[in-house]
Enzyme design. Structure first.
Site, PDB file in Angstrom:
ATOM      1  N   TYR A  50      61.386 -10.163  -0.702  1.00 43.23           N
ATOM      2  CA  TYR A  50      61.748 -10.240  -2.470  1.00 43.23           C
ATOM      3  C   TYR A  50      61.752 -11.785  -2.954  1.00 43.23           C
ATOM      4  O   TYR A  50      62.559 -12.146  -2.995  1.00 43.23           O
ATOM      5  CB  TYR A  50      62.822  -9.312  -2.606  1.00 43.23           C
ATOM      6  CG  TYR A  50      63.066  -8.076  -2.221  1.00 43.23           C
ATOM      7  CD1 TYR A  50      61.798  -7.471  -1.828  1.00 43.23           C
ATOM      8  CD2 TYR A  50      64.232  -7.360  -1.857  1.00 43.23           C
ATOM      9  CE1 TYR A  50      61.798  -6.040  -1.379  1.00 43.23           C
ATOM     10  CE2 TYR A  50      64.308  -6.122  -1.542  1.00 43.23           C
ATOM     11  CZ  TYR A  50      63.040  -5.423  -1.163  1.00 43.23           C
ATOM     12  OH  TYR A  50      63.098  -4.098  -0.708  1.00 43.23           O
ATOM     13  N   HIS A 133      61.685  -4.189   8.326  1.00 48.07           N
ATOM     14  CA  HIS A 133      61.116  -4.061   7.104  1.00 48.07           C
ATOM     15  C   HIS A 133      59.665  -3.839   7.328  1.00 48.07           C
ATOM     16  O   HIS A 133      58.744  -4.865   7.672  1.00 48.07           O
ATOM     17  CB  HIS A 133      61.424  -4.982   5.996  1.00 48.07           C
ATOM     18  CG  HIS A 133      61.097  -4.865   4.934  1.00 48.07           C
ATOM     19  ND1 HIS A 133      60.988  -6.004   3.636  1.00 48.07           N
ATOM     20  CD2 HIS A 133      60.982  -3.936   4.129  1.00 48.07           C
ATOM     21  CE1 HIS A 133      61.171  -5.681   2.654  1.00 48.07           C
ATOM     22  NE2 HIS A 133      60.747  -4.144   2.722  1.00 48.07           N
TER      23      HIS A 133
END
Length: 321
Positions: A50, A133
């Site tokens: 992010y 992830h």
């Protein structure tokens, strides 16, 4: 470990803090984290991906000084953030320009480095939960090296829980059934509009005592307004007309019971026995307060039977009786 306290099953998703699609100022990000804390949210999720580490830095800044034992913090592994020689604008959806880049790495050394880097960026001494992830194209590496490394760290007491976060259910189901994980982060596949996780991963989680953190509960925007906006998105792309029509039909029934579509969409996942809680991405303090208010709405029980009898909601979706 328990991911959410009984009295607050909603937490903050950290992607928007790093300028997902549009920029977010430092002060605005700090106010967002503070608003989540003030609303009683005690689960905070972030990831190196992010904003190329920016979300971790901003979340850490917002949590600085907060009692560490009073909240649960999760981050992720699978991408390493490194420094290049020149600035560049991120090409994966975040409005940031820096020398930082990302690369895939599910190796043991990569997992250990990723966790060390995350601790440094956040400014904390531990991660409570670590998710592998988006290993969509890296199943073998995840199973061979990433998960064994996380299991070792969990056994050593370095981290409390491990799992995987993905936008699909098939591979998550395999992880739930084949790997000793504690939790999954399921993005967009158990929502009022798309509850297809009921076909595989949700029952697998019940059978294997794996907790679910439901995210993407508004399907990237289509369910976030009382009526779909003209530019509504589904899975971060323009929403197909049939899904917009379905969202409007859902809104019709919600309004007939005196509540809004976003309130029902936020409430829906919490009734599944595998769901520990939800995390919602917010970029402003106002968005936090709006979502917190939605979480406090009392949903009339009759709405669920109406949604099922019209075929807008699957009959096997767990709902209050």
């Amino acid at each position: 470990m328990k991911l959410f306290p009984e009295d607050s099953r909603i937490g903050l998703g950290g992607a928007p803090l790093a300028g997902l699609f549009t920029p977010v100022a430092d002060a605005e990000a700090a106010a967002t984290v503070q608003a989540a804390w003030d609303e009683g949210w005690r689960y905070f999720d972030t990831a190196p991906h992010y904003g190329l580490g920016l979300a971790e830095e901003r979340l850490g800044g917002g949590l600085a000084g907060k009692p560490r034992d009073e909240y649960v913090l999760s981050s992720k592994v699978g991408r390493i953030i490194y420094e290049a020689d020149t600035d560049a604008t991120d090409d994966e959806g975040f409005a940031v320009t820096s020398r930082r880049r990302r690369r895939w790495d599910f190796s043991r050394d990569g997992v250990l480095q990723s966790i060390e880097d995350s601790l440094r960026r956040i400014g904390t001494d531990r991660l409570d939960v670590v998710f592998v992830h988006d290993p969509d194209d890296h199943y073998e590496e995840a199973v061979a090296t990433a998960f064994p490394t996380l299991i070792e760290l969990r056994e050593q007491g370095v981290i409390g829980a491990i799992g995987s976060g993905m936008n699909q259910t098939a591979m998550l189901t395999r992880f739930v059934r084949e790997v000793d994980i504690d939790a999954i982060m399921l993005a967009g596949r158990y929502t009022l509009l798309d509850p297809d996780g009921l076909d595989d991963v949700m029952p697998a989680c019940v059978e294997n005592n794996v907790q679910v953190v439901a995210v993407g509960i508004f399907n990237s925007g289509l369910l976030s307004q009382p009526r779909p906006a003209a530019d509504a998105t589904f899975n971060y792309a323009p929403a197909p007309a049939p899904l917009v029509d379905k969202a409007n039909q859902l809104a019709d029934i919600c309004e007939s019971h005196g509540v809004t579509l976003p309130a029902v969409a936020l409430n829906f996942p919490l009734h599944h026995p595998a769901v520990a809680g939800i995390a919602v991405g917010c970029r402003t303090a106002d968005e936090v307060h709006t979502n917190a208010a939605l979480a406090r709405v009392s949903i009339p029980s009759g709405i669920w039977s109406d949604l099922k009898s019209t075929g807008l909601l699957r009959s096997d979706a767990p709902t209050p009786t």
